[in-house]
Design a protein around this motif. Structure first.
Motif, PDB file in Angstrom:
ATOM      1  N   ALA A   1      50.538  85.595  10.926  1.00 51.65           N
ATOM      2  CA  ALA A   1      50.067  84.467  11.738  1.00 51.65           C
ATOM      3  C   ALA A   1      50.992  83.257  11.592  1.00 51.65           C
ATOM      4  O   ALA A   1      51.233  82.772  10.497  1.00 51.65           O
ATOM      5  N   GLY A   2      51.526  82.807  12.713  1.00 47.74           N
ATOM      6  CA  GLY A   2      52.392  81.636  12.734  1.00 47.74           C
ATOM      7  C   GLY A   2      53.782  81.845  12.176  1.00 47.74           C
ATOM      8  O   GLY A   2      54.531  80.889  12.021  1.00 47.74           O
ATOM      9  N   LYS A   3      54.153  83.088  11.888  1.00 46.65           N
ATOM     10  CA  LYS A   3      55.441  83.339  11.239  1.00 46.65           C
ATOM     11  C   LYS A   3      56.441  84.127  12.083  1.00 46.65           C
ATOM     12  O   LYS A   3      57.610  84.154  11.762  1.00 46.65           O
ATOM     13  N   LEU A   4      55.994  84.783  13.151  1.00 45.89           N
ATOM     14  CA  LEU A   4      56.891  85.621  13.942  1.00 45.89           C
ATOM     15  C   LEU A   4      57.085  85.071  15.343  1.00 45.89           C
ATOM     16  O   LEU A   4      56.137  84.613  15.983  1.00 45.89           O
ATOM     17  N   LEU A   5      58.322  85.142  15.809  1.00 44.32           N
ATOM     18  CA  LEU A   5      58.660  84.762  17.182  1.00 44.32           C
ATOM     19  C   LEU A   5      59.339  85.944  17.856  1.00 44.32           C
ATOM     20  O   LEU A   5      60.047  86.718  17.206  1.00 44.32           O
ATOM     21  N   CYS A   6      59.158  86.047  19.149  1.00 42.82           N
ATOM     22  CA  CYS A   6      59.804  87.095  19.934  1.00 42.82           C
ATOM     23  C   CYS A   6      61.322  86.916  19.863  1.00 42.82           C
ATOM     24  O   CYS A   6      61.835  85.807  20.044  1.00 42.82           O
ATOM     25  N   GLY A   7      62.030  87.984  19.623  1.00 42.91           N
ATOM     26  CA  GLY A   7      63.483  87.932  19.558  1.00 42.91           C
ATOM     27  C   GLY A   7      64.130  87.714  20.906  1.00 42.91           C
ATOM     28  O   GLY A   7      65.284  87.305  20.991  1.00 42.91           O
ATOM     29  N   THR A   8      63.399  87.957  21.979  1.00 41.81           N
ATOM     30  CA  THR A   8      63.935  87.813  23.327  1.00 41.81           C
ATOM     31  C   THR A   8      63.697  86.418  23.893  1.00 41.81           C
ATOM     32  O   THR A   8      64.615  85.767  24.373  1.00 41.81           O
ATOM     33  N   CYS A   9      62.436  85.943  23.835  1.00 45.15           N
ATOM     34  CA  CYS A   9      62.116  84.675  24.508  1.00 45.15           C
ATOM     35  C   CYS A   9      61.643  83.569  23.554  1.00 45.15           C
ATOM     36  O   CYS A   9      61.369  82.457  23.988  1.00 45.15           O
ATOM     37  N   LYS A  10      61.525  83.880  22.279  1.00 46.25           N
ATOM     38  CA  LYS A  10      61.122  82.915  21.238  1.00 46.25           C
ATOM     39  C   LYS A  10      59.661  82.465  21.327  1.00 46.25           C
ATOM     40  O   LYS A  10      59.275  81.503  20.695  1.00 46.25           O
ATOM     41  N   SER A  11      58.836  83.174  22.121  1.00 44.24           N
ATOM     42  CA  SER A  11      57.399  82.895  22.144  1.00 44.24           C
ATOM     43  C   SER A  11      56.761  83.431  20.869  1.00 44.24           C
ATOM     44  O   SER A  11      57.306  84.333  20.236  1.00 44.24           O
ATOM     45  N   PRO A  12      55.604  82.921  20.493  1.00 38.85           N
ATOM     46  CA  PRO A  12      54.918  83.446  19.313  1.00 38.85           C
ATOM     47  C   PRO A  12      54.528  84.913  19.518  1.00 38.85           C
ATOM     48  O   PRO A  12      54.294  85.350  20.634  1.00 38.85           O
ATOM     49  N   ILE A  13      54.459  85.622  18.434  1.00 38.28           N
ATOM     50  CA  ILE A  13      53.963  86.999  18.445  1.00 38.28           C
ATOM     51  C   ILE A  13      52.487  86.946  18.117  1.00 38.28           C
ATOM     52  O   ILE A  13      52.069  86.255  17.192  1.00 38.28           O
ATOM     53  N   ARG A  14      51.690  87.659  18.889  1.00 33.41           N
ATOM     54  CA  ARG A  14      50.251  87.661  18.651  1.00 33.41           C
ATOM     55  C   ARG A  14      49.745  89.064  18.371  1.00 33.41           C
ATOM     56  O   ARG A  14      50.406  90.045  18.678  1.00 33.41           O
ATOM     57  N   VAL A  15      48.563  89.127  17.781  1.00 34.30           N
ATOM     58  CA  VAL A  15      47.923  90.398  17.482  1.00 34.30           C
ATOM     59  C   VAL A  15      47.076  90.799  18.677  1.00 34.30           C
ATOM     60  O   VAL A  15      46.309  89.995  19.206  1.00 34.30           O
TER      61      VAL A  15
END
Length: 70
Positions: free
Chosen positions: A7-21
């Motif tokens: 939570a709050g630690k990963l960003l998409c490598g393509t668009c830099k949006s947050p990663i969600r579950v």
């Protein structure tokens, strides 16, 4: 462990949006770019939460062990 250790630690490598579950039950959860999930332009797919969690924790364990050997 918390419900989502990322939570709050990963960003998409393509668009830099947050990663969600995505998904509710632990065995069926996935990680997905929030932009892709909202059909807002990113085309990244889903990644199995348990698989990513296992790999990250194994990597941390290996790195800590290497540091402690020094």
């Amino acid at each position: 462990l918390p419900l989502n250790i990322f939570a709050g630690k990963l960003l998409c490598g393509t668009c830099k949006s947050p990663i969600r579950v995505i998904g509710g039950k632990r065995s069926y959860r996935s990680l997905m770019c929030a932009s892709a999930h909202a059909n807002a332009g990113c085309k990244e797919g889903r990644f199995g939460y348990a698989s990513v969690e296992e790999r990250v924790l194994a990597s941390l364990k290996d790195n800590v062990a290497a540091i402690l050997k020094k």
